[in-house]
Design a protein around this motif. Structure first.
Motif, PDB file in Angstrom:
ATOM      1  N   ASN A 269      -0.427  10.610  -5.052  1.00  0.00           N
ATOM      2  CA  ASN A 269      -1.207  11.803  -5.407  1.00  0.00           C
ATOM      3  C   ASN A 269      -2.417  11.969  -4.504  1.00  0.00           C
ATOM      4  OD1 ASN A 269       0.551  12.363  -7.589  1.00  0.00           O
ATOM      5  ND2 ASN A 269      -0.634  11.015  -8.942  1.00  0.00           N
ATOM      6  N   GLY A 270      -2.201  11.712  -3.222  1.00  0.00           N
ATOM      7  CA  GLY A 270      -3.268  11.884  -2.246  1.00  0.00           C
ATOM      8  C   GLY A 270      -4.255  10.732  -2.179  1.00  0.00           C
ATOM      9  N   GLN A 271      -4.071   9.728  -3.000  1.00  0.00           N
ATOM     10  CA  GLN A 271      -4.986   8.588  -3.044  1.00  0.00           C
ATOM     11  C   GLN A 271      -4.344   7.366  -2.401  1.00  0.00           C
ATOM     12  OE1 GLN A 271      -5.498   6.706  -6.866  1.00  0.00           O
ATOM     13  NE2 GLN A 271      -7.619   6.128  -6.442  1.00  0.00           N
ATOM     14  N   GLN A 272      -5.061   6.737  -1.471  1.00  0.00           N
ATOM     15  CA  GLN A 272      -4.564   5.524  -0.839  1.00  0.00           C
ATOM     16  C   GLN A 272      -4.784   4.337  -1.782  1.00  0.00           C
ATOM     17  OE1 GLN A 272      -2.953   5.234   1.981  1.00  0.00           O
ATOM     18  NE2 GLN A 272      -2.852   3.028   2.174  1.00  0.00           N
ATOM     19  N   ARG A 273      -3.701   3.659  -2.131  1.00  0.00           N
ATOM     20  CA  ARG A 273      -3.787   2.495  -3.009  1.00  0.00           C
ATOM     21  C   ARG A 273      -3.319   1.256  -2.265  1.00  0.00           C
ATOM     22  NH1 ARG A 273      -1.029   4.637  -8.702  1.00  0.00           N
ATOM     23  NH2 ARG A 273      -2.493   6.358  -9.112  1.00  0.00           N
ATOM     24  N   GLN A 274      -3.945   0.140  -2.597  1.00  0.00           N
ATOM     25  CA  GLN A 274      -3.524  -1.130  -2.020  1.00  0.00           C
ATOM     26  C   GLN A 274      -3.734  -2.240  -3.049  1.00  0.00           C
ATOM     27  OE1 GLN A 274      -5.524  -3.921   1.158  1.00  0.00           O
ATOM     28  NE2 GLN A 274      -4.313  -2.386   2.274  1.00  0.00           N
TER      29      GLN A 274
ATOM     30  N   GLN B  40       0.822  -1.208   0.000  1.00  0.00           N
ATOM     31  CA  GLN B  40       0.000   0.000   0.000  1.00  0.00           C
ATOM     32  C   GLN B  40       0.858   1.260   0.000  1.00  0.00           C
ATOM     33  OE1 GLN B  40      -2.490  -0.817   3.380  1.00  0.00           O
ATOM     34  NE2 GLN B  40      -1.016  -0.017   4.863  1.00  0.00           N
ATOM     35  N   ARG B  41       0.345   2.251  -0.690  1.00  0.00           N
ATOM     36  CA  ARG B  41       1.023   3.546  -0.810  1.00  0.00           C
ATOM     37  C   ARG B  41      -0.026   4.630  -0.983  1.00  0.00           C
ATOM     38  NH1 ARG B  41       5.866   2.913  -3.812  1.00  0.00           N
ATOM     39  NH2 ARG B  41       6.037   5.172  -4.070  1.00  0.00           N
ATOM     40  N   THR B  42       0.351   5.854  -0.647  1.00  0.00           N
ATOM     41  CA  THR B  42      -0.469   7.011  -0.982  1.00  0.00           C
ATOM     42  C   THR B  42       0.155   7.670  -2.196  1.00  0.00           C
ATOM     43  OG1 THR B  42      -1.134   7.353   1.320  1.00  0.00           O
ATOM     44  CG2 THR B  42      -1.384   9.220  -0.196  1.00  0.00           C
TER      45      THR B  42
END
Length: 345
Positions: free
Chosen positions: A220-225, A216-218
């Protein structure tokens, strides 16, 4: 179509790498080959990968036999009434890979898994050019193959460029190396198509670990997993029914936010089984014959014969016998004994 296929691949699939059943003379044993396909489908497999490493790369030396094996699996699946995801293993330089992609498409296959085996140039640029050419014929699943069986180390720049290809629908991470697996996952996580490409485990030594591990990473302001919710594995050519249960349990555990100790213990058991089957003691030399030996001992195929020079390593047969005795449930012993004659008939 590519979007739907990527969604299916990301839904928690069990895709065994289909072995090749040969008789003593090295010819294709049609009865046993069909029995294997029936076993996998009755076990609940969501797809079949045919003409991949476990099917023996040497099969690609014989286009007629290759085409026969592809058609046999597709026809047996159709007779079974299933609609599995059919993945065709492709090899060789660009011209050969594209030709094989055309043959696989005609046989009803949905995606290609590209192997570097048989290539005269395995530079990253050549691999990308070949992938792009095949992607014009059928959807592609990227493949990080471990070096011990013919793969090579690949950079994050390579994976970034591969993910740019619009008909790449998935990626099988199978380097047997946590750093390299991280390269694939982290690059996908950063990519604009991060939610359009399915991450599949191919790490036969870390199957359950991969299934329960999120990245998981943020961005551009979006949390991705992302996470490998399923896989495409040579190990799943044996113990396929148990594999479907493992994938379900792993995905349920992640959803619940709690991984039972029993599942982690099962992960260790699977590593022990893979140690014997894949011949870790001899740097994977007996990997393909090891898969065949399990199926041979279980009465599904007549021999462990291969098209090439691969043979069982010293002591490997005994190790496989021992893990069958220690882990009968994980190797589908009762399930196979109950259904074997129906599959062979």
């Amino acid at each position: 179509m590519s979007t739907d296929l990527a969604a299916r691949l990301g839904s928690g699939v069990v895709i065994p790498a289909h072995p090749l059943a040969l008789d003593e003379s090295g010819g294709l044993d049609l009865r046993a080959q069909r029995a294997l396909t029936r076993y996998y489908l009755d076990a609940g497999a969501h797809g079949l990968a045919v003409a991949v490493h476990t099917t023996q790369f040497e099969l690609h030396h014989d286009p007629a036999m290759l085409t026969q094996v592809w058609h046999l699996a597709a026809e047996t699946a159709a007779e079974h009434g299933s609609e599995p995801i059919m993945v065709a293993g492709l090899t060789g330089d660009t011209h050969q890979a594209v030709t094989e992609a055309e043959l696989a498409t005609e046989a009803g296959y949905h995606a290609a898994l590209l192997s570097p085996w048989g290539m005269s140039d395995t530079s990253e640029q050549t691999l990308l050019e070949r992938a792009a050419a095949v992607a014009e014929v059928m959807p592609v699943i990227g493949f990080y193959l471990q070096p011990a069986v013919g793969g090579a180390l690949l950079s994050r720049e390579y994976w970034r460029a591969l993910f740019d290809i619009e008909t790449v629908v998935g990626v099988k991470a199978a380097p047997f190396n946590r750093y390299c697996t991280g390269d694939v996952a982290q690059t996908l996580l950063e990519h604009d198509r991060w939610d359009q490409i399915a991450l599949l485990t191919g790490n036969d030594d870390a199957i359950i670990h991969d299934l329960i591990t999120p990245y998981q990473r943020t961005i551009n302001g979006q949390q991705r997993q992302i996470r490998a919710t399923g896989g495409l594995l040579g190990q799943w050519a044996v113990g396929t029914r148990a594999a479907t249960h493992q994938v379900t349990k792993a995905n349920q555990a992640v959803t619940a936010g709690q991984v039972p100790l029993e599942l982690l213990a099962e992960a260790s058991d699977m590593v022990e089984i893979n140690h014997a089957v894949f011949d870790v003691d001899h740097n994977f030399a007996g990997c393909v014959p090891g898969v065949n030996e399990v199926l041979h001992q279980q009465g599904l195929i007549p021999t462990t014969t291969t098209l090439g020079t691969d043979t069982l390593s010293p002591g490997q047969t005994e190790l496989i016998t021992q893990v069958r005795q220690r882990y009968p449930d994980l190797l589908d012993e009762n399930f196979i004994a109950t259904n074997r004659e129906n599959w062979l008939n």
